[in-house]
Design a protein around this motif. Structure first.
Motif, PDB file in Angstrom:
ATOM      1  N   PRO B  60      -5.722  -3.164   2.814  1.00 26.93           N
ATOM      2  CA  PRO B  60      -4.632  -2.192   2.975  1.00 26.93           C
ATOM      3  C   PRO B  60      -3.487  -2.745   3.815  1.00 26.93           C
ATOM      4  O   PRO B  60      -3.537  -3.854   4.339  1.00 26.93           O
ATOM      5  N   CYS B  61      -2.460  -1.912   3.922  1.00 26.49           N
ATOM      6  CA  CYS B  61      -1.236  -2.308   4.612  1.00 26.49           C
ATOM      7  C   CYS B  61      -1.458  -2.415   6.122  1.00 26.49           C
ATOM      8  O   CYS B  61      -2.164  -1.596   6.711  1.00 26.49           O
ATOM      9  N   THR B  62      -0.860  -3.415   6.698  1.00 26.03           N
ATOM     10  CA  THR B  62      -0.817  -3.537   8.157  1.00 26.03           C
ATOM     11  C   THR B  62       0.631  -3.837   8.532  1.00 26.03           C
ATOM     12  O   THR B  62       1.492  -2.995   8.325  1.00 26.03           O
ATOM     13  N   LEU B  63       0.917  -5.039   9.014  1.00 29.43           N
ATOM     14  CA  LEU B  63       2.308  -5.362   9.318  1.00 29.43           C
ATOM     15  C   LEU B  63       3.096  -5.808   8.094  1.00 29.43           C
ATOM     16  O   LEU B  63       4.282  -5.556   7.956  1.00 29.43           O
ATOM     17  N   SER B  64       2.380  -6.469   7.199  1.00 29.06           N
ATOM     18  CA  SER B  64       3.076  -7.053   6.052  1.00 29.06           C
ATOM     19  C   SER B  64       3.381  -6.033   4.949  1.00 29.06           C
ATOM     20  O   SER B  64       4.153  -6.299   4.040  1.00 29.06           O
ATOM     21  N   ARG B  65       2.736  -4.917   4.965  1.00 31.05           N
ATOM     22  CA  ARG B  65       2.983  -3.858   3.973  1.00 31.05           C
ATOM     23  C   ARG B  65       3.033  -2.529   4.714  1.00 31.05           C
ATOM     24  O   ARG B  65       2.402  -2.372   5.761  1.00 31.05           O
ATOM     25  N   ARG B 406      -2.954   5.230  -0.934  1.00 37.63           N
ATOM     26  CA  ARG B 406      -1.997   5.395   0.159  1.00 37.63           C
ATOM     27  C   ARG B 406      -2.138   4.272   1.193  1.00 37.63           C
ATOM     28  O   ARG B 406      -1.159   3.739   1.700  1.00 37.63           O
ATOM     29  N   ALA B 407      -3.388   3.929   1.477  1.00 32.66           N
ATOM     30  CA  ALA B 407      -3.623   2.850   2.453  1.00 32.66           C
ATOM     31  C   ALA B 407      -3.004   1.544   1.978  1.00 32.66           C
ATOM     32  O   ALA B 407      -2.624   0.695   2.787  1.00 32.66           O
ATOM     33  N   CYS B 408      -2.924   1.412   0.661  1.00 34.76           N
ATOM     34  CA  CYS B 408      -2.308   0.199   0.103  1.00 34.76           C
ATOM     35  C   CYS B 408      -0.814   0.397  -0.144  1.00 34.76           C
ATOM     36  O   CYS B 408      -0.175  -0.423  -0.811  1.00 34.76           O
ATOM     37  N   GLY B 409      -0.301   1.534   0.314  1.00 32.98           N
ATOM     38  CA  GLY B 409       1.144   1.759   0.222  1.00 32.98           C
ATOM     39  C   GLY B 409       1.612   2.238  -1.130  1.00 32.98           C
ATOM     40  O   GLY B 409       2.788   2.088  -1.476  1.00 32.98           O
ATOM     41  N   LYS B 410       0.705   2.819  -1.906  1.00 32.96           N
ATOM     42  CA  LYS B 410       1.057   3.208  -3.271  1.00 32.96           C
ATOM     43  C   LYS B 410       1.182   4.725  -3.384  1.00 32.96           C
ATOM     44  O   LYS B 410       0.252   5.466  -3.040  1.00 32.96           O
ATOM     45  N   HIS B 414      -1.820   4.542 -10.143  1.00 33.54           N
ATOM     46  CA  HIS B 414      -1.769   3.485 -11.157  1.00 33.54           C
ATOM     47  C   HIS B 414      -0.987   2.261 -10.688  1.00 33.54           C
ATOM     48  O   HIS B 414      -0.966   1.240 -11.371  1.00 33.54           O
ATOM     49  N   ASP B 415      -0.341   2.390  -9.523  1.00 36.89           N
ATOM     50  CA  ASP B 415       0.385   1.225  -8.990  1.00 36.89           C
ATOM     51  C   ASP B 415      -0.540   0.281  -8.222  1.00 36.89           C
ATOM     52  O   ASP B 415      -0.117  -0.804  -7.803  1.00 36.89           O
ATOM     53  N   LEU B 416      -1.793   0.691  -8.013  1.00 35.37           N
ATOM     54  CA  LEU B 416      -2.743  -0.252  -7.399  1.00 35.37           C
ATOM     55  C   LEU B 416      -2.821  -1.497  -8.274  1.00 35.37           C
ATOM     56  O   LEU B 416      -2.710  -1.421  -9.506  1.00 35.37           O
ATOM     57  N   GLU B 417      -3.007  -2.635  -7.630  1.00 33.20           N
ATOM     58  CA  GLU B 417      -2.973  -3.891  -8.397  1.00 33.20           C
ATOM     59  C   GLU B 417      -3.965  -4.886  -7.800  1.00 33.20           C
ATOM     60  O   GLU B 417      -4.444  -4.701  -6.670  1.00 33.20           O
ATOM     61  N   PRO B 418      -4.251  -5.943  -8.528  1.00 37.73           N
ATOM     62  CA  PRO B 418      -5.229  -6.927  -8.013  1.00 37.73           C
ATOM     63  C   PRO B 418      -4.837  -7.470  -6.650  1.00 37.73           C
ATOM     64  O   PRO B 418      -5.695  -7.761  -5.825  1.00 37.73           O
ATOM     65  N   GLU B 419      -3.548  -7.574  -6.395  1.00 32.62           N
ATOM     66  CA  GLU B 419      -3.080  -8.122  -5.121  1.00 32.62           C
ATOM     67  C   GLU B 419      -3.517  -7.265  -3.933  1.00 32.62           C
ATOM     68  O   GLU B 419      -3.511  -7.725  -2.789  1.00 32.62           O
ATOM     69  N   ASP B 420      -3.903  -6.032  -4.218  1.00 34.77           N
ATOM     70  CA  ASP B 420      -4.363  -5.134  -3.153  1.00 34.77           C
ATOM     71  C   ASP B 420      -5.815  -5.395  -2.759  1.00 34.77           C
ATOM     72  O   ASP B 420      -6.362  -4.665  -1.934  1.00 34.77           O
ATOM     73  N   MET B 421      -6.453  -6.360  -3.389  1.00 37.55           N
ATOM     74  CA  MET B 421      -7.900  -6.540  -3.156  1.00 37.55           C
ATOM     75  C   MET B 421      -8.243  -7.989  -2.814  1.00 37.55           C
ATOM     76  O   MET B 421      -7.471  -8.912  -3.075  1.00 37.55           O
ATOM     77  N   ARG B 422      -9.424  -8.154  -2.260  1.00 35.92           N
ATOM     78  CA  ARG B 422     -10.031  -9.466  -2.075  1.00 35.92           C
ATOM     79  C   ARG B 422     -11.470  -9.379  -2.562  1.00 35.92           C
ATOM     80  O   ARG B 422     -12.096  -8.305  -2.527  1.00 35.92           O
ATOM     81  N   ALA B 423     -11.984 -10.500  -3.002  1.00 25.99           N
ATOM     82  CA  ALA B 423     -13.364 -10.544  -3.475  1.00 25.99           C
ATOM     83  C   ALA B 423     -14.307 -10.856  -2.329  1.00 25.99           C
ATOM     84  O   ALA B 423     -13.966 -11.627  -1.432  1.00 25.99           O
ATOM     85  N   LEU B 424     -15.465 -10.240  -2.380  1.00 31.53           N
ATOM     86  CA  LEU B 424     -16.463 -10.465  -1.334  1.00 31.53           C
ATOM     87  C   LEU B 424     -17.500 -11.501  -1.747  1.00 31.53           C
ATOM     88  O   LEU B 424     -18.297 -11.939  -0.929  1.00 31.53           O
TER      89      LEU B 424
END
Lengths: 243, 464
Positions: B60-65, B406-410, B414-424
């Motif tokens: 999710p968003c911190t300083l960069s988003r 919302r946490a990802c700034g969307k 439907h605006d969620l995108e792969p860039e919002d995630m990381r793989a574990l």
């Protein structure tokens, strides 16, 4: 597309000429004539083996195709009396609820697939899987039928005047197949049973509307052996084939 | 005890090490088949662990988003399906649908409760093998009508009365194999509805009776459109198998919407060997499907619904971020109904399961009255309460989805995108193309090759 208006007492059969029309326009024209204008008979000229003609119409009227039709002609029919003067593609009258469809030509595969009522007559031969998954109604084929005819048939009657290819009546639940010609092979759990008086009466009723030249006494009867109705560990060979 | 010395005696007395090959589970499986003389059958889904959405996490968003206020700001969930050809697309209040489940596998009350809940939620529900229940139609504002290979209970009037049509080619639980309803659920009513003998073990066909391949499907879809005046969206539902090819063929055949059901999808009854050893996991299938739609430049024009093991808002959010337009839930909606099943805990324990355990769904004996045709059991299921539980669950799921967006700034889910995630996990990174947590680039095969070349030089491979 021009609006079609037909007087209630026509005195003639309206004609839809497919030559310059799209499938959508043809079906809309037929529906307009039958469902809205009240035509009791519509003639379709130059169908040119077009697919999906006259589908899902719910009305009591006559529909005559003057030429070959493609797939799913009169599919989901509900009450129409349809005549095809020519061959037809796969799935003629598929899922029909009621009415009558007569093909004066040959029919492709899956003729009368999964019909629940009404009757289908093919004056020539029918392809593979004729009467597949029938849930009622009647299919009469004056000629021969392709492989797996009557596959997983549930109810209804199939009458075959000619021969049947491999796998006749495979995995039928219920229903009856009458056949006058040769059977290449019976399908899984399809068994031959003796023809009785009720069968002769049923055949008379099935054949009478059509000029087939066939006699009820020529026929054999195929029905389900009912061994596939429930899982059984006692017939492993049959289940190996069936499953 | 032994004449071979003290060491051997101790060894003989010790518990044998558990075999990694002949595990207790494997042995019991063999015993079951040795008794039955056939494969094992169960309801529910596979119990195997497969790569799944839990292998991804949001960043999710911190300083960069900049995030949206998590509990307040508007976050749109409206979803439109069937915009390609249908004159009346389906508009959902949220990107969630109730999957097709049959009246037969489920009780009438359960089906009606699903429709009731879906209507309150502004989403669609779906018929199943056996056709459309009048009660289900009446309860459901948006009802998708399945056209299945069996055509059990198929009725053109019902087709016309539906809001969308779903041509079922397969399901994730057992792609390539038809449905199964054992005789103890083929009650007199179900038998009549499906035109079958009462008590028969119904094994549905997998192939449609009137078409076999993708070119045929194109004609079939046109027929369905002609039958319904080109108004209704036509979905094509497939079990996840050769996903890229299948998706492209479904698009070519004219689908408005593709419903892709992954390996984790459940069913009322299935040979367990198929549940465990067929299909592609949901997350993996989604990635393939999205790429196939991109290849055809049809992403967005043909909508994609993903299903199979979707259990919460996080799964939905990750699915949308990977490119799905909506998710479909089946098991999760049923499990929500089991929230009222505690009263029958003892009966479930007698059956050796907890409430909601799908492994008994095929038996027809479901104490809570959900997966049954036994009238006295069905009478236990309170329709309003069951609908409330489904409503509550899907509402909560939607909130979770919005919270993550919302946490990802969307402001639009439907605006969620792969860039919002990381793989574990490494495999999730390689499958999805999403960077492994702690790394800045995705571990795709190309990226790995680039790193190898960067470390060892371009001549490394040729030197070997």
């Amino acid at each position: 597309m021009a609006q079609l208006t037909v007087p209630s007492d026509l005195g003639f059969s309206p004609v839809v000429d497919c030559s310059e029309l799209t499938t959508r326009e043809i079906n809309l024209a037929v529906r307009e004539l039958i469902e809205k204008a009240g035509a009791t008979e519509v003639v379709i000229r130059n169908p040119a083996a077009r697919h999906n003609l006259g589908v899902a119409i719910k009305a009591e009227a006559e529909l005559r195709f003057e030429g070959p039709v493609g797939w799913y002609a009169a599919g989901m029919n509900c009450g129409l009396s349809v005549t095809v003067r020519g061959n037809c593609g796969w799935g003629v009258a598929e899922c029909m609820m009621s009415g009558r469809v007569a093909v004066y030509g040959h029919a492709g595969s899956s003729t009368a697939a999964s019909i629940r009522g009404g009757s289908v007559y093919v004056d020539g031969d029918a392809g593979a899987r004729a009467g597949i998954a029938m849930k009622g109604g009647l299919l009469v084929v004056r000629g021969s039928v392709g492989y797996m005819t009557g596959f997983m048939m549930q109810r209804g009657t199939i009458v075959v005047g000619g021969d049947a290819a491999d796998g006749l009546g495979d995995s039928m639940y219920e229903g009856t197949i009458y056949i006058a010609g040769e059977i290449e092979s019976l399908g899984a759990d399809a068994v031959e049973k003796d023809l009785n008086d009720d069968d002769v009466a049923a055949l008379c009723a099935a054949l009478t509307p059509w000029d087939t030249g066939l006699e009820p006494k020529q026929f054999r009867k195929i029905e389900s052996g009912r061994k596939l109705w429930n899982f059984s560990a006692h017939e492993p060979e049959m289940w190996k084939v069936a499953l | 005890m032994t004449t071979n010395g003290n060491g051997d005696a101790r060894a003989a007395a010790a518990r044998p090490r558990p075999s990694q090959i002949w595990s207790q589970q494997a042995v019991e499986d063999i015993w079951a088949k040795a008794t039955l003389g056939r494969y094992r059958i169960q309801g529910g889904a596979t119990r195997r662990r497969v790569p799944n959405f839990d292998d991804l996490t949001f960043v999710p968003c911190t300083l960069s988003r900049l995030p949206l206020e998590g509990y307040r700001e508007r976050c749109e969930t409206r979803t439109v399906l069937g915009t390609r050809y249908a004159s009346k697309p389906i508009v959902l209040d949220r990107p969630i649908t109730i999957a097709g489940m049959s009246y037969g596998a489920l009780s009438k009350t359960a089906k009606t409760a699903l429709g009731t809940a879906a209507t309150r939620l502004g989403i669609s529900t779906t018929t199943g093998d056996g056709g459309m229940l009048p009660e289900e139609r009446a309860a459901s504002h948006l009802l998708v009508y399945q056209v299945l290979p069996s055509r059990y209970g198929f009725d053109p009037d019902d087709l016309k009365a539906a809001d969308a049509i779903e041509v079922v080619v397969g399901q994730g639980a057992k792609p390539g194999t038809g449905g199964l309803l054992l005789g103890n659920k083929v009650s007199p009513v179900i038998a009549e509805q499906r035109t079958l003998p009462q008590g028969v073990d119904q094994r549905s066909p997998v192939r449609h009776p009137d078409f076999v391949g993708p070119d045929d499907l194109q004609i079939k879809i046109e027929e369905l459109r002609e039958a319904t005046n080109w108004e209704k969206p036509v979905y094509v539902k497939m079990g996840a198998s050769r996903v890229a090819d299948d998706v492209k063929l479904a698009v070519k055949a004219g689908a408005d919407v593709i419903v892709l059901d992954g390996l984790e999808g459940a069913t009322g009854a299935s040979p367990d060997i198929l549940l465990d050893h067929t299909a592609i996991p949901t997350m993996c299938a989604l990635v393939e499907a999205v790429q196939a739609l991109k290849d055809l430049r049809m992403l967005g024009e043909v909508q994609l619904i993903i299903s199979g093991g979707i259990k919460n808002g996080a799964d939905a959010a990750k699915a949308l971020a990977l490119g799905a337009d909506a998710v479909s839930i089946g098991t999760a909606a049923l499990l929500a109904m089991y929230a009222g099943a505690d009263a029958y805990l003892g009966e479930y324990h007698q059956l050796g399961v907890e409430p909601g355990d799908g492994t008994i769904w095929h038996t027809g004996h479901d104490p809570a009255g959900i997966a049954t045709q036994e009238p006295e059991l069905e009478a236990r299921l309170d329709l309003d309460s069951a609908a409330d539980h489904v409503f509550n669950f899907v509402s909560a799921m939607t909130m979770e989805l919005q919270m993550l967006a919302r946490a990802c700034g969307k402001a639009e889910v439907h605006d969620l995108e792969p860039e919002d995630m990381r793989a574990l996990t490494l495999e999730a990174s390689m499958i999805t193309g999403i960077p492994l947590a702690g790394m800045d680039t995705a571990l795709t095969p190309d990226a790995i090759a680039e790193r190898v070349v960067a470390l060892l030089g371009k001549d490394f491979l040729s030197r070997r």
